[in-house]
Design an enzyme around this catalytic site. Structure first.
Site, mmCIF file in Angstrom:
data_model
loop_
_atom_site.group_PDB
_atom_site.id
_atom_site.type_symbol
_atom_site.label_atom_id
_atom_site.label_comp_id
_atom_site.label_asym_id
_atom_site.label_seq_id
_atom_site.Cartn_x
_atom_site.Cartn_y
_atom_site.Cartn_z
ATOM 1 N N SER A 158 0.819 -1.206 0.000
ATOM 2 C CA SER A 158 0.000 0.000 0.000
ATOM 3 C C SER A 158 0.854 1.256 0.000
ATOM 4 O O SER A 158 1.936 1.287 0.604
ATOM 5 C CB SER A 158 -0.873 -0.020 1.255
ATOM 6 O OG SER A 158 -1.457 1.234 1.454
ATOM 7 N N TYR A 214 -1.117 -0.621 10.692
ATOM 8 C CA TYR A 214 -1.468 -1.232 9.406
ATOM 9 C C TYR A 214 -0.309 -1.070 8.418
ATOM 10 O O TYR A 214 0.159 -2.041 7.807
ATOM 11 C CB TYR A 214 -2.757 -0.597 8.855
ATOM 12 C CG TYR A 214 -3.015 -0.907 7.395
ATOM 13 C CD1 TYR A 214 -3.249 -2.218 6.970
ATOM 14 C CD2 TYR A 214 -3.013 0.106 6.430
ATOM 15 C CE1 TYR A 214 -3.473 -2.501 5.627
ATOM 16 C CE2 TYR A 214 -3.244 -0.172 5.094
ATOM 17 C CZ TYR A 214 -3.461 -1.474 4.694
ATOM 18 O OH TYR A 214 -3.669 -1.752 3.366
ATOM 19 N N LYS A 246 2.592 -3.836 6.554
ATOM 20 C CA LYS A 246 2.912 -3.966 5.116
ATOM 21 C C LYS A 246 4.428 -3.871 4.911
ATOM 22 O O LYS A 246 4.995 -4.624 4.110
ATOM 23 C CB LYS A 246 2.207 -2.875 4.299
ATOM 24 C CG LYS A 246 0.686 -3.007 4.261
ATOM 25 C CD LYS A 246 0.242 -4.179 3.405
ATOM 26 C CE LYS A 246 -1.263 -4.266 3.269
ATOM 27 N NZ LYS A 246 -1.726 -5.546 2.699
HETATM 28 P P1 NAD Z 1 -11.101 -6.386 1.658
HETATM 29 O O1 NAD Z 1 -11.219 -6.338 3.136
HETATM 30 O O2 NAD Z 1 -12.299 -6.093 0.851
HETATM 31 O O3 NAD Z 1 -10.511 -7.807 1.205
HETATM 32 C C1 NAD Z 1 -9.641 -8.561 1.998
HETATM 33 C C2 NAD Z 1 -10.198 -9.960 2.075
HETATM 34 O O4 NAD Z 1 -9.344 -10.728 2.930
HETATM 35 C C3 NAD Z 1 -11.598 -10.007 2.673
HETATM 36 O O5 NAD Z 1 -12.442 -10.754 1.815
HETATM 37 C C4 NAD Z 1 -11.400 -10.713 4.007
HETATM 38 O O6 NAD Z 1 -12.530 -11.493 4.364
HETATM 39 C C5 NAD Z 1 -10.164 -11.550 3.757
HETATM 40 N N1 NAD Z 1 -9.406 -11.871 4.955
HETATM 41 C C6 NAD Z 1 -9.075 -11.049 5.978
HETATM 42 N N2 NAD Z 1 -8.379 -11.720 6.898
HETATM 43 C C7 NAD Z 1 -8.258 -12.992 6.444
HETATM 44 C C8 NAD Z 1 -7.629 -14.162 6.956
HETATM 45 N N3 NAD Z 1 -6.997 -14.154 8.133
HETATM 46 N N4 NAD Z 1 -7.677 -15.292 6.227
HETATM 47 C C9 NAD Z 1 -8.326 -15.304 5.036
HETATM 48 N N5 NAD Z 1 -8.953 -14.246 4.515
HETATM 49 C C10 NAD Z 1 -8.912 -13.093 5.212
HETATM 50 O O7 NAD Z 1 -9.899 -5.411 1.262
HETATM 51 P P2 NAD Z 1 -9.435 -4.934 -0.173
HETATM 52 O O8 NAD Z 1 -9.712 -3.495 -0.276
HETATM 53 O O9 NAD Z 1 -9.925 -5.852 -1.204
HETATM 54 O O10 NAD Z 1 -7.861 -5.091 0.021
HETATM 55 C C11 NAD Z 1 -7.166 -6.254 -0.371
HETATM 56 C C12 NAD Z 1 -5.701 -6.094 -0.001
HETATM 57 O O11 NAD Z 1 -5.196 -4.913 -0.603
HETATM 58 C C13 NAD Z 1 -5.476 -5.950 1.497
HETATM 59 O O12 NAD Z 1 -4.309 -6.655 1.836
HETATM 60 C C14 NAD Z 1 -5.253 -4.457 1.674
HETATM 61 O O13 NAD Z 1 -4.408 -4.180 2.772
HETATM 62 C C15 NAD Z 1 -4.575 -4.093 0.366
HETATM 63 N N6 NAD Z 1 -4.775 -2.694 0.009
HETATM 64 C C16 NAD Z 1 -6.043 -2.196 -0.134
HETATM 65 C C17 NAD Z 1 -6.224 -0.849 -0.452
HETATM 66 C C18 NAD Z 1 -7.596 -0.257 -0.594
HETATM 67 O O14 NAD Z 1 -7.731 0.972 -0.611
HETATM 68 N N7 NAD Z 1 -8.666 -1.045 -0.719
HETATM 69 C C19 NAD Z 1 -5.108 -0.014 -0.630
HETATM 70 C C20 NAD Z 1 -3.840 -0.568 -0.485
HETATM 71 C C21 NAD Z 1 -3.681 -1.907 -0.179
#
Ligand code: NAD
Ligand code: UDP
Length: 348
Positions: A134, A158, A162
């Site tokens: 991120s 958080y 990362k």
């Molecule tokens: P999200 O919460 O919609 O998706 C993450 C998924 O991981 C969810 O479906 C959740 O149920 C699952 N999950 C969480 N803990 C788990 C575990 N212990 N075992 C199995 N599954 C688990 O989030 P997103 O926005 O789709 O983000 C996905 C990834 O991208 C994350 O790692 C997040 O940190 C990273 N990210 C997101 C953004 C953003 O703005 N959305 C920005 C930068 C990085």
């Protein structure tokens, strides 16, 4: 080729899953559904069925910290004669505020979960991984555009998880430089939805990010948007961010897999953003055009931990991945609205 997509039921994962399946990959989703709906995979399948697509999607409910389960997934794939060749690792927790109140949980899920996953990959000689990092790891900086050499100084647990995972990848790569192929993608602000309106972002509880919040105001679920500060050092005083269409971001993952496949071994950090900055007032304006509605808002004080401007330098992604984001802010807002108006209560 079989891909394991952890967190594949989440906002970003669901869009990547759909694209992988359309490209003919065999996809195994592993998700605990702690932050997603069980209806997501049905929505993906429904979309592909409406297009008469043959696809191979297997969804496993479970936790990335469950080592036995991970081993079973890798083992079963070998028995199926379709070993997992690449992992896209998205599963994790992503709320900055929750990470401040419950940091150990964030370290456990994000860092221990990632360690568990790569240890299992190592055992099964699966050495290819794309990871969701991120832009938050760059911390409080106004020096834009931000390239990958910018110093890392995350300001919350958080972001620190990362960085810890990227460091773990670095150590792992150095320990076996002939085998590992690692691509850490540093996302800026992924937003928008699949143009079909069948999948999109559906946060649990009150959204903390601008796009889901403004979409819920437009659809009538919330009264008014709170704009966090109009006195920033930007052209119109509101905060500027790099919003990237979720389909552009998803295409970046396909390019990252192609890139890894073309290498004997590698370890790269790559920004994925649009390379442009838009202010909160510009987003409100475009959202009003896309919805044909007035978006009520009020100016509030600045939010802790915010910066004036944050947007990416995306030269490295263009050069290494041959990837360019194609969708405009207008398309982002149109697709966000299309998803939200068709599904006012998300997947519920
Ligand atoms: P999200 O919460 O919609 O998706 C993450 C998924 O991981 C969810 O479906 C959740 O149920 C699952 N999950 C969480 N803990 C788990 C575990 N212990 N075992 C199995 N599954 C688990 O989030 P997103 O926005 O789709 O983000 C996905 C990834 O991208 C994350 O790692 C997040 O940190 C990273 N990210 C997101 C953004 C953003 O703005 N959305 C920005 C930068 C990085
Ligand atoms: N923002 C806002 N109201 C909201 C949510 C966000 O004014 O309800 C602003 C926020 O201050 C920032 C921009 O919108 O300038 C993007 O915020 P978001 O949380 O979506 O992304 P991040 O700040 O994590 O990049």
């Amino acid at each position: 080729m079989r891909v394991l997509l952890t967190g594949g039921a989440g906002f970003i994962g669901s869009h990547i899953a759909l694209l992988l399946l359309q490209k003919g990959y065999d996809v195994v989703i592993l998700d605990s559904f702690v932050n997603s709906s069980s209806k997501v995979t049905k929505a993906i399948s429904n979309y592909l069925l409406t297009k008469s697509f043959n696809f191979n999607l297997n969804t496993i409910t479970g936790d990335i910290r469950d080592k036995n389960l991970l081993e079973k997934i890798f083992n079963d794939s070998i028995i199926d004669n379709k070993p997992i060749q690449t992992v896209i690792h998205l599963a994790g927790l992503k709320s900055v505020s929750e990470s401040l109140t419950n940091p150990l949980h964030y370290w456990d899920v994000n860092v221990c979960g990632a360690k568990n996953l790569i240890a299992t990959m190592n055992e099964y000689k699966c050495y290819s991984i794309v990871f969701s990092s991120s832009a938050t790891i760059y911390g409080l900086t106004d020096s834009v555009p931000i390239d990958e050499n910018h110093q890392l100084s995350p300001i919350n647990p958080y972001g620190r998880t990362k960085v810890a995972i990227e460091n773990m990848f670095c150590d792992l790569y150095k320990s076996n430089m002939n085998s590992w192929k690692i691509c850490s993608l540093r996302y800026f602000n992924p937003v928008g939805a699949h143009p079909s309106g069948m999948i999109g972002e559906d946060p649990i509880g009150i959204p903390s990010n601008l796009f889901p919040y403004i979409s819920q105001v437009a659809v009538g679920r919330r009264d008014s948007l709170k704009v966090f500060g109009d006195d920033w050092d930007t052209d119109d005083g509101s905060g500027v961010r790099d919003y990237i269409h979720i389909m552009d971001l998803s295409e970046g993952h396909i390019k990252a897999i192609d890139f890894l496949n073309s290498k004997e071994s590698c370890f790269e950090f790559i920004n994925l953003g649009s390379g442009n900055g838009y202010s909160v007032f510009q987003i409100i304006n475009q959202f009003e055009l896309s919805t044909g509605m007035k978006i009520p808002f009020s100016i509030q004080k600045r939010r802790d931990g915010d910066v004036a401007k944050c947007f990416a330098d995306i030269k490295k992604a263009k050069k290494l991945l041959g990837w360019v984001p194609k969708r405009s802010l207008e398309q982002i807002c149109n697709d966000s609205w299309n998803w939200q108006r068709r599904n006012p209560h998300g997947y519920k």
